[in-house]
Design an enzyme around this catalytic site. Structure first.
Site: not given
Length: 306
Positions: A230, A268
């Site tokens: 991210k 994740r």
């Protein structure tokens, strides 16, 4: 498949539903999309997606999370019909091949169809806010449900990145979602919490949430962390560098090791082998800590020896 220890039940996790391991669960990301921020288009057709899903499982993913709608900042919604076309053949083939599949969707229609196709878990980044029917689907199915902190759709979520105290505010908003969902029949033992890194949050918010993961564990629910590749990770680099998403794996792995050490239920991730190793390191670290505690307890008290 994964070589982590057999499932062990905990009070907040249903043994028959949500996997719970001696080590942190690794959820592998499978985006069946043309526009996801990291791997959009790489697995957009069924054949490539299924192949990659089996690769994730072979690499050690405990769960393969299949999604047909990008939730990157600025992404536009995808109609449920198109999402179904993307994900259902993939879910069906992976589940038939013995892979534990989670469906990453905000749409109740997609969740229900994916569960019927063999998925065992629903990962809803909206926490039930995007589609009010989701609570009924999850309650009726009795499956594990990832409830993520969410404030608005992806194309406008960054307008809502305003917090008095991001940790306390996210706690409060998650508790409100838990109350709403359980009032509609979702059982507490079905729920996994996700603080929603990057969703209506600036980098400083994401780092604050990661630093306080223990406070999320204290809420009494399993916690899933989705930090993989991210954009907040780019704050680690020289601002002049434009670090592509695929080159953020080393930083992701470091976050995974720290999150697993902090006791989260799962991570994740895109790169399963590296993050599986991070989870193993955390498990060994905890085992070493327990062994050191036992050794300290076994040592004679010097005061009594005199």
């Amino acid at each position: 498949m994964s070589d982590v220890a057999d499932s062990v039940p905990t009070p907040s996790v249903a043994k028959e539903a949500t996997p719970r391991r001696a080590a942190c669960v690794v959820m592998g990301i499978l985006n069946v999309t043309p526009d996801s921020f990291s791997d959009g288009g790489l697995h957009a057709d069924t054949t490539r997606a299924v192949k990659h899903g089996f690769t994730l499982a072979a690499d050690g993913a405990d769960i393969v999370d299949v999604g047909g709608e990008s939730t990157r900042p600025g992404a536009r919604p995808v109609p449920p019909g198109e999402e179904l076309t993307r994900v259902l053949p993939v879910v069906r083939e992976l589940a038939a091949g013995g892979v534990r599949v989670s469906i990453d969707t905000m749409h109740a229609q997609v969740a229900q169809a994916a569960l019927e196709a063999g998925a065992f878990m629903v990962n809803d980044v909206s926490g039930g806010l995007a589609d009010p029917r989701m609570a009924n689907i999850v309650a009726d199915a009795g499956v594990p449900y990832v409830l993520m902190h969410w404030r608005a759709p992806s194309h406008r979520m960054q307008r809502h990145a305003d917090y008095q105290d991001v940790v306390q505010d996210v706690h409060r908003e998650l508790r409100l979602r838990i109350q709403e969902l359980t009032s509609r029949g979702v059982r507490e033992e079905q729920i996994v919490l996700d603080p929603g890194l990057g969703f209506a949050k600036r980098p400083e918010h994401d780092w604050a949430l990661l630093a306080r993961l223990s406070s999320f564990n204290a809420l009494g629910f399993p916690v899933l962390v989705g930090a993989s590749r991210k954009s907040f990770l780019t704050t680690l680099y020289d601002p002049a560098c434009q670090v592509p998403a695929a080159e953020r794996d080393a930083a992701t792995t470091a976050v995974s090791a720290l999150a697993a050490t902090a006791g989260v239920w799962g991570i994740r991730v895109h790169n399963v082998p590296a993050n599986r190793d991070a989870v193993r390191v955390a498990a060994a670290w905890h085992a070493g800590d327990r062994e050191a505690d036992r050794a300290d307890t076994a040592q004679p008290d010097p005061a009594q020896a005199r």
